[in-house]
Design a protein around this motif. Structure first.
Motif, short mmCIF file in Angstrom:
data_model
loop_
_atom_site.label_atom_id
_atom_site.label_comp_id
_atom_site.label_asym_id
_atom_site.label_seq_id
_atom_site.Cartn_x
_atom_site.Cartn_y
_atom_site.Cartn_z
N PHE A 68 -39.54 83.16 17.15
CA PHE A 68 -39.98 81.96 17.85
C PHE A 68 -40.43 82.25 19.28
CE2 PHE A 68 -36.59 79.99 15.00
CZ PHE A 68 -37.51 79.66 14.01
N SER A 69 -40.81 83.51 19.54
CA SER A 69 -41.13 83.88 20.92
C SER A 69 -42.33 83.12 21.47
CB SER A 69 -41.38 85.39 21.02
OG SER A 69 -42.47 85.77 20.19
N ARG A 70 -43.33 82.90 20.64
CA ARG A 70 -44.51 82.17 21.10
C ARG A 70 -44.11 80.75 21.54
NH1 ARG A 70 -49.16 81.55 23.73
NH2 ARG A 70 -50.55 80.02 22.77
N GLU A 71 -43.41 80.05 20.65
CA GLU A 71 -43.00 78.69 20.95
C GLU A 71 -41.97 78.65 22.07
OE1 GLU A 71 -42.98 80.15 17.99
OE2 GLU A 71 -43.99 78.89 16.48
N GLY A 72 -41.06 79.62 22.08
CA GLY A 72 -40.02 79.66 23.10
C GLY A 72 -40.58 79.85 24.50
N ASN A 73 -41.59 80.71 24.62
CA ASN A 73 -42.21 80.91 25.93
C ASN A 73 -42.97 79.68 26.39
OD1 ASN A 73 -42.02 83.81 27.20
ND2 ASN A 73 -42.08 84.13 24.99
N LEU A 74 -43.60 78.97 25.45
CA LEU A 74 -44.28 77.73 25.81
C LEU A 74 -43.27 76.68 26.29
CD1 LEU A 74 -46.86 77.49 22.87
CD2 LEU A 74 -47.38 77.87 25.28
N LEU A 75 -42.14 76.60 25.62
CA LEU A 75 -41.10 75.65 26.02
C LEU A 75 -40.58 76.01 27.41
CD1 LEU A 75 -39.34 73.23 25.25
CD2 LEU A 75 -37.76 74.83 24.15
N LYS A 76 -40.36 77.29 27.65
CA LYS A 76 -39.90 77.74 28.97
C LYS A 76 -40.91 77.36 30.05
CE LYS A 76 -38.67 81.78 31.69
NZ LYS A 76 -39.58 82.67 32.35
N ASN A 77 -42.19 77.51 29.75
CA ASN A 77 -43.22 77.12 30.72
C ASN A 77 -43.12 75.63 31.06
OD1 ASN A 77 -44.19 79.71 30.72
ND2 ASN A 77 -46.04 79.27 29.54
N GLY A 78 -42.85 74.82 30.05
CA GLY A 78 -42.69 73.39 30.29
C GLY A 78 -41.52 73.09 31.21
N TYR A 79 -40.42 73.78 30.98
CA TYR A 79 -39.25 73.63 31.86
C TYR A 79 -39.58 74.10 33.27
CZ TYR A 79 -36.31 73.15 27.62
OH TYR A 79 -35.73 72.74 26.43
N ALA A 80 -40.22 75.27 33.35
CA ALA A 80 -40.52 75.86 34.65
C ALA A 80 -41.47 74.99 35.47
CB ALA A 80 -41.11 77.26 34.47
N TYR A 81 -42.40 74.35 34.79
CA TYR A 81 -43.34 73.49 35.51
C TYR A 81 -42.62 72.27 36.09
CZ TYR A 81 -47.52 70.84 36.68
OH TYR A 81 -48.49 70.13 37.36
N TRP A 82 -41.70 71.70 35.31
CA TRP A 82 -40.89 70.60 35.86
C TRP A 82 -40.09 71.07 37.07
CZ3 TRP A 82 -35.46 70.72 36.01
CH2 TRP A 82 -34.89 69.58 36.59
#
Length: 400
Positions: free
Chosen positions: A39-53
């Motif tokens: 799930f690395s692709r999806e996990g990194n996208l989710l992390k980006n969402g958190y990081a942007y907040w």
């Protein structure tokens, strides 16, 4: 030096020390997400969402806790796409890193393991990318999901298909044997049958399977007018390639995820044309709210932060989940998890992502999905009608 002058100096020094301590104070939030593994692709996208907040809230001075702005620090660990690792790291975040809240992992299977940990320590976990119904039927009190649950996510797609001028009659459902896809498959069959569709095929293939030619052959024999794929990005791509090779051509092919992500478009090329997908957010939505004004502002700001990379529903859900947590903290005026939980249940607000109103199980009962279709190499919203950029193309163009 007089006694009064000494006391004044001491007081000033004390105030400076207190001010310095306060300046360093942060709200620690933990996030064990899949940065490597399946799930690395999806996990990194989710992390980006958190990081942007995290970036946005800190640029605004921090979270307003009872009139005091406190900066945020998100501590990340890689759970390697493994439930056991995610559970262990979640416990580490709580007991060693002393985080106050958790931003959850990608996938319902992993979140099922971590939810038990956060519940044990009474630490609120936002789970924007864990939407299996079973997770919210366990009586947990400290998990919250701002996205529609798996059992309802495909409903808009089937509703759209049923409303076509000459609707198809038969539906096939295929996906890997795993928690999230199984929930999708069961719910899709129930909804399809309720709408009067005949189920021509509903079968699972082994999780992680690479060669899906046998599944494509079975689908060719079933000859459905509609095919709904409930799998993850990579296995679904492989199945479409197998369908293309055997010239299996349902009138609609629908996915339980967004079809506009680069992985799908680049991997399938022209074969991606007319594919339909469901996503829990789209840049076309018209919602407005705090911190992020609207979808347009989210897209512009995110692209600037991540070098032109476009946000998708995964990143948006991460930002939205963290934003909901922020709003609950500010409403509670406290970092106490019980008070924040109570405030979370009282939220009734609109954000760039949608309307937020949680029920007692932690589910946003007003969350809804958007249906998009690849047209001209780009995914455009086609349902619901109020945000549709173009009408759905039906039947789809056959594979060449």
């Amino acid at each position: 030096m007089s006694r009064s002058a000494f006391l004044a100096g001491a007081l000033a020094s004390g105030l400076l020390l207190i001010g310095a301590a306060q300046a360093q104070e942060v709200v620690k939030i933990g996030a064990a997400v899949s940065l490597t593994g399946n799930f690395s692709r999806e996990g990194n996208l989710l992390k980006n969402g958190y990081a942007y907040w995290e970036k946005l809230v800190n640029e605004a001075g921090g979270i307003n806790v009872a009139g005091k702005k406190i900066k945020v620090q998100v501590i990340y660990y890689d759970d390697e796409s493994k439930p056991q690792s995610s559970a262990r790291l979640t416990e580490k975040l709580i007991t060693e890193d002393n985080v106050s809240f958790i931003l959850g992992p990608y996938s319902s299977g992993i979140a099922t393991a971590t939810a038990a940990i956060s519940e044990k320590y009474k630490v609120i976990t936002m789970t924007p990318m864990a939407t299996a119904d079973s997770l919210y039927q366990r009586g947990y009190k400290f998990i919250f999901c701002p996205a529609p649950l798996a059992s309802t996510t495909l409903d808009p797609m089937l509703d759209m298909i049923k409303k076509l001028p000459t609707p198809p009659a038969t539906v096939a459902i295929a996906g890997p044997d795993d928690l999230f896809p199984n929930v999708f498959a069961g719910a899709a069959q129930k909804k399809a049958e309720a709408l009067g569709f005949k189920i021509a095929y509903n079968s699972k293939y082994p999780k992680g399977a690479v060669d899906l030619s046998s599944v494509a052959t079975a689908l060719k024999d079933a000859n459905p007018e509609v095919l709904i794929l409930t799998g993850y990005v990579q296995d679904s791509i492989q199945l479409v390639k197998a369908l293309q090779s055997l010239k299996v051509n349902p009138k609609i092919i629908g996915f339980a995820f967004a079809v506009g992500i680069p992985d799908v478009l680049s991997a399938l090329g022209p074969a991606s044309e007319d594919l339909v997908g469901v996503q829990i957010w789209d840049p076309a939505v018209k919602y407005k709210g705090p911190l992020v004004a609207d979808a347009s502002a989210y897209v512009t700001g995110y692209e600037k932060e991540f070098g032109g990379s476009k946000p998708n529903y995964i990143t948006a859900s991460g930002t939205a989940g963290a934003l909901a947590l922020q709003l609950a903290i500010e409403k509670a005026g406290s970092l106490d998890p019980v008070k924040v939980r109570d405030a979370m249940l009282q939220l009734d607000v609109e954000t760039f992502f949608g309307h937020v109103q949680f029920d007692q199980t932690g589910v946003d009962k007003k969350a809804s999905a958007v249906i998009s279709q690849v047209q001209g190499g780009t995914a455009v919203p086609v349902y619901p009608a109020e945000i549709a950029a173009k009408p759905v193309r039906y039947p789809r163009k056959p594979f060449e």
